[in-house]
Design a protein around this motif. Structure first.
Motif: not given
Length: 331
Positions: A259-269
């Motif tokens: 769950m700490s991995w950076r995902s492909g969604g806009v929130l992380d970006a």
């Protein structure tokens, strides 16, 4: 930095989502609504089904590796008997699960007294653990209470015990095999529902299955050795704390990391950028130049410059005194 305008109620509502530097605090991915799509249905149904079918197809060679491992360590562990096989049938299919046929004795008076001493020691140690070690202290106290209940039962009960060591090990491994087959669906409904990339979802399921495939036979071997040496008095605490619960904690640990991995969604970006540390001296103000009078004021105590200046001054005063000269420059 954008300003918050409008009515007081709107300003308060928007300020709740602002950080201390004025940026917007993004909601946690667990608080975001789930958007149902075909890709999500594939992640929830197709991916776990593929992993479950692959795991079921690999059970026979995996059980062969477990059998070789048990045969290899049985004599070094001093376990009597042999490595037998229990066939676990699921409809028309069957899985040959290896297990130890070692036996465990009913606890004697020495085992009971040792258990009381062990329970008391770990309970007292748990009382003295504070601060960061407080969770460990809670765990030790919980283990002591569980062991005390086993002590009381074996003190007043009479043999034989309901479960033999071989039945216990066989049941533990059967539960492990069931967990291996159903684990992909657990990963799908708890991890695949978030906006991670496909390779991240595949990695999480693969890591869990590989970890459990290695942990389960080692766990069974340790349980067999401890119970054979310490009698069936050790069986309750091993089953309740270090049995299936330990297998569940494996996924909890991997899930927390995933769950700490950076995902492909806009929130992380956009919203999850790490905070930048402000410069010590703003660019709008010139940085002060050290002078002999201010070098001590702007130099941290204990730095190389301070130590060098202090040592040089002490050495100079000592030499001047030895030569009969006044260090202050006055005659």
């Amino acid at each position: 930095m954008s300003r918050v305008t409008g009515s007081p109620t709107r300003r308060i509502s928007e300020l709740r989502d602002r950080g201390f530097r004025g940026g917007r605090i993004a909601p946690h991915r667990a608080m975001i609504g789930l958007e149902v799509s075909w890709s999500l249905l594939i992640d929830l149904v197709v991916l776990p089904l593929m992993f479950a079918v692959a795991m079921f197809a690999l059970l026979d060679p995996l059980m062969g590796l477990w059998r070789e491992f048990f045969n290899l360590i049985r004599e070094p562990l001093g376990l009597p008997g042999v490595v037998a096989t229990q066939v676990f049938e699921v409809g028309p299919f069957g899985v040959a699960i290896p297990y130890f046929t070692a036996t465990a004795e009913w606890p004697q008076s020495l085992d009971i007294n040792t258990g009381w001493l062990f329970s008391g020691i770990i309970f007292v140690i748990g009382l003295f653990l504070k601060g960061r070690l407080l969770p460990v202290g809670y765990l030790l106290r919980a283990l002591a209470i569980l062991q005390v209940t086993a002590q009381l039962w074996f003190t007043f009960a009479s043999p034989p015990f309901t479960y033999s060591l071989s039945d216990y090990i066989a049941g533990l491994l059967v539960c492990g095999v069931i967990i291996l087959v159903l684990a992909p669906f657990l990963v799908a409904f708890t991890f695949h529902i978030f906006d991670f990339l496909l390779w991240q979802k595949l990695t999480m399921a693969t890591m869990l299955l590989v970890h459990l495939s290695l942990l389960l036979p080692m766990q069974a071997a340790v349980h067999a050795w401890v119970i054979h040496r310490a009698s069936v008095l050790a069986m309750p605490i091993l089953f309740l704390v270090f049995g299936v619960l330990l297998d569940v904690f494996v996924y909890v640990a991997l899930y927390g990391w995933g769950m700490s991995w950076r995902s492909g969604g806009v929130l992380d970006a956009i919203d999850r950028r790490p905070p930048t540390r402000p410069e010590r001296y703003p660019t709008t103000r010139p940085r002060p130049t050290p002078t002999p009078q201010s070098v001590r004021a702007i130099t941290p105590i204990g730095s190389r410059m301070v130590r060098a200046v202090s040592f040089g001054g002490m050495l100079g005063n000592f030499v001047m005194r030895r030569l009969g000269m006044n260090p202050g420059g006055r005659s």
